[in-house]
Write a protein that holds these residues in place. Structure first.
Motif, PDB file in Angstrom:
ATOM      1  N   LYS A 115       0.826  -1.197   0.000  1.00 34.74           N
ATOM      2  CA  LYS A 115       0.000   0.000   0.000  1.00 34.74           C
ATOM      3  C   LYS A 115       0.867   1.256   0.000  1.00 34.74           C
ATOM      4  O   LYS A 115       1.829   1.364   0.756  1.00 34.74           O
ATOM      5  CB  LYS A 115      -0.923   0.021   1.223  1.00 34.74           C
ATOM      6  CG  LYS A 115      -2.001  -1.059   1.188  1.00 34.74           C
ATOM      7  CD  LYS A 115      -2.963  -0.854   0.031  1.00 34.74           C
ATOM      8  CE  LYS A 115      -4.013  -1.947  -0.038  1.00 34.74           C
ATOM      9  NZ  LYS A 115      -4.922  -1.779  -1.173  1.00 34.74           N
ATOM     10  N   ARG A 116       0.475   2.184  -0.838  1.00 30.66           N
ATOM     11  CA  ARG A 116       1.128   3.492  -0.899  1.00 30.66           C
ATOM     12  C   ARG A 116       0.531   4.375   0.184  1.00 30.66           C
ATOM     13  O   ARG A 116      -0.679   4.569   0.240  1.00 30.66           O
ATOM     14  CB  ARG A 116       0.911   4.092  -2.282  1.00 30.66           C
ATOM     15  CG  ARG A 116       1.533   5.467  -2.513  1.00 30.66           C
ATOM     16  CD  ARG A 116       1.330   5.862  -3.971  1.00 30.66           C
ATOM     17  NE  ARG A 116       1.928   7.148  -4.290  1.00 30.66           N
ATOM     18  CZ  ARG A 116       1.254   8.296  -4.360  1.00 30.66           C
ATOM     19  NH1 ARG A 116      -0.065   8.291  -4.135  1.00 30.66           N
ATOM     20  NH2 ARG A 116       1.865   9.420  -4.656  1.00 30.66           N
ATOM     21  N   CYS A 117       1.372   4.910   1.043  1.00 24.19           N
ATOM     22  CA  CYS A 117       0.925   5.734   2.165  1.00 24.19           C
ATOM     23  C   CYS A 117       1.380   7.171   1.938  1.00 24.19           C
ATOM     24  O   CYS A 117       2.581   7.439   1.851  1.00 24.19           O
ATOM     25  CB  CYS A 117       1.496   5.210   3.481  1.00 24.19           C
ATOM     26  SG  CYS A 117       1.131   3.468   3.809  1.00 24.19           S
ATOM     27  N   VAL A 118       0.420   8.084   1.841  1.00 19.22           N
ATOM     28  CA  VAL A 118       0.714   9.487   1.571  1.00 19.22           C
ATOM     29  C   VAL A 118       0.123  10.343   2.687  1.00 19.22           C
ATOM     30  O   VAL A 118      -0.506   9.835   3.624  1.00 19.22           O
ATOM     31  CB  VAL A 118       0.148   9.914   0.202  1.00 19.22           C
ATOM     32  CG1 VAL A 118       0.779   9.109  -0.924  1.00 19.22           C
ATOM     33  CG2 VAL A 118      -1.373   9.753   0.173  1.00 19.22           C
ATOM     34  N   VAL A 119       0.313  11.649   2.581  1.00 17.92           N
ATOM     35  CA  VAL A 119      -0.179  12.566   3.602  1.00 17.92           C
ATOM     36  C   VAL A 119      -1.678  12.363   3.827  1.00 17.92           C
ATOM     37  O   VAL A 119      -2.461  12.332   2.879  1.00 17.92           O
ATOM     38  CB  VAL A 119       0.105  14.018   3.189  1.00 17.92           C
ATOM     39  CG1 VAL A 119      -0.511  14.994   4.191  1.00 17.92           C
ATOM     40  CG2 VAL A 119       1.611  14.251   3.085  1.00 17.92           C
ATOM     41  N   GLY A 120      -2.067  12.197   5.075  1.00 19.42           N
ATOM     42  CA  GLY A 120      -3.467  12.008   5.433  1.00 19.42           C
ATOM     43  C   GLY A 120      -3.867  10.566   5.638  1.00 19.42           C
ATOM     44  O   GLY A 120      -4.936  10.293   6.195  1.00 19.42           O
ATOM     45  N   ASP A 121      -3.021   9.618   5.213  1.00 16.03           N
ATOM     46  CA  ASP A 121      -3.349   8.193   5.372  1.00 16.03           C
ATOM     47  C   ASP A 121      -3.104   7.740   6.812  1.00 16.03           C
ATOM     48  O   ASP A 121      -2.200   8.235   7.490  1.00 16.03           O
ATOM     49  CB  ASP A 121      -2.510   7.335   4.423  1.00 16.03           C
ATOM     50  CG  ASP A 121      -2.930   7.480   2.969  1.00 16.03           C
ATOM     51  OD1 ASP A 121      -3.851   8.270   2.697  1.00 16.03           O
ATOM     52  OD2 ASP A 121      -2.329   6.799   2.124  1.00 16.03           O
ATOM     53  N   THR A 122      -3.899   6.761   7.233  1.00 14.54           N
ATOM     54  CA  THR A 122      -3.754   6.164   8.559  1.00 14.54           C
ATOM     55  C   THR A 122      -3.555   4.663   8.400  1.00 14.54           C
ATOM     56  O   THR A 122      -4.233   4.027   7.595  1.00 14.54           O
ATOM     57  CB  THR A 122      -4.993   6.438   9.426  1.00 14.54           C
ATOM     58  OG1 THR A 122      -5.197   7.853   9.529  1.00 14.54           O
ATOM     59  CG2 THR A 122      -4.824   5.859  10.825  1.00 14.54           C
TER      60      THR A 122
END
Length: 313
Positions: free
Chosen positions: A275-282
């Motif tokens: 999974k790609r985790c970017v700003v705002g992801d939890t």
């Protein structure tokens, strides 16, 4: 038809080989350990495509080593469920909305929204709660009247056993994690709330922890730094940063984190889900999680650990 000579074909292959290599994993133990499905998911994410595998939900740490990942819009107001008005308020008309993310019986996460109002909290809190403020302003009071104010970007820790007061001064939207540990760990006559502000995430507030990383044990040659705000009993709270690079995780603690800067990938060892985790992801990782962390842009995240009695490293 025009015939192409063998030397010309060889020259062409030699010219494009570096371009092909740029999209081929290096021949290191870390990359060799990845499955083909993991690599496909990773490259799909880089190209902006969705992986065909859904985010696995965490049920119990013993039943699954899968992790849970959601983007910020998972917690959009329209996706929250109303819990109705609070009947114990002494000002305003506070009403709650919420949505759960995951729950393994000890560690759980979700989001909460509340409109303006205030109420007393005379009963000791049954869990330790940590939350990151998305929007709004509020105040948490301790039993002796000490007030703690917080706003967007702040991390707030409410230890188990806390009593005091809640005031929602502007509609609050927060993302939270809860550790349902057995006993009150705080000492002293008054259990206090702790607020850590966004300024505390600055680079000069962090210490290099690459060789003794609080989240992953050791990030190898990849530079990481962190600042632990709260570390009492089985609950640890802080901010973590990491430079571009990749490392393997063999046995992680229960972890909740929220990305505030950069881009990283989390890859599950057992099935290759990436999974790609970017700003705002939890993201929530279960106890004993193993896999790979790939930081493709310098990343910063706030975190909470629900630690077991015995550390994995």
């Amino acid at each position: 038809a025009t015939m192409v000579s063998a030397p010309l074909i060889a020259l062409t292959i030699a010219a494009i080989s570096p371009l092909i290599s740029a999209f081929t994993p290096s021949n290191t133990p870390l990359e060799a350990a990845r499955s083909s499905s993991s690599l496909a998911s990773y490259l799909d994410s880089l190209s902006g495509q969705q992986s065909t595998s859904p985010s696995p939900t965490t049920t119990t740490a013993k039943e699954s080593t899968g992790f849970c990942h959601v983007p910020l819009d998972y917690f959009a107001f329209d996706n929250l469920s109303s819990k109705g008005p609070r009947t114990t308020c002494d000002w305003g008309t506070p009403q709650d909305w919420s949505r759960k993310l995951a729950d393994d019986g000890v560690f759980r996460g979700g989001s909460w929204y509340c409109s303006e109002g205030g109420w007393e909290s005379p009963n000791g809190k049954g869990v330790t709660e940590v939350f990151y403020m998305l929007e709004g302003h509020g105040m948490l009071g301790d039993a002796d009247g000490i007030k703690h104010f917080f706003g967007p970007g702040d991390m707030v820790t409410i230890p188990k056993g806390h009593t005091g007061r809640w005031d929602v001064n502007g509609p609050i939207h927060k993302i939270w994690a809860v550790n349902a540990h057995d006993k009150v760990e705080e000492s002293g006559p008054v259990i206090r709330v702790q607020v850590d502000h966004y300024k505390d995430y600055a680079t000069h507030c962090l210490a290099d922890t690459s060789a003794n990383d609080p989240l992953y044990g050791n990030t190898g040659s990849v530079s990481s730094a962190s600042n632990t705000f709260y570390n009492v009993g089985p609950t640890q709270v802080g901010v973590w940063t990491c430079e571009v690079g990749s490392f393997e995780v063999t046995c992680g603690e229960r972890q909740w984190f929220h990305v505030v800067e950069g881009t990283m990938f989390i890859t599950e060892r057992s099935d290759g889900t990436s999974k790609r985790c970017v700003v705002g992801d939890t993201v929530m990782l279960p106890a004993g999680w193993s896999g790979y962390v790939d930081v493709v842009e310098p990343v910063k995240k706030v975190f909470t650990l629900a630690k077991d009695d015995i550390l994995c490293w």
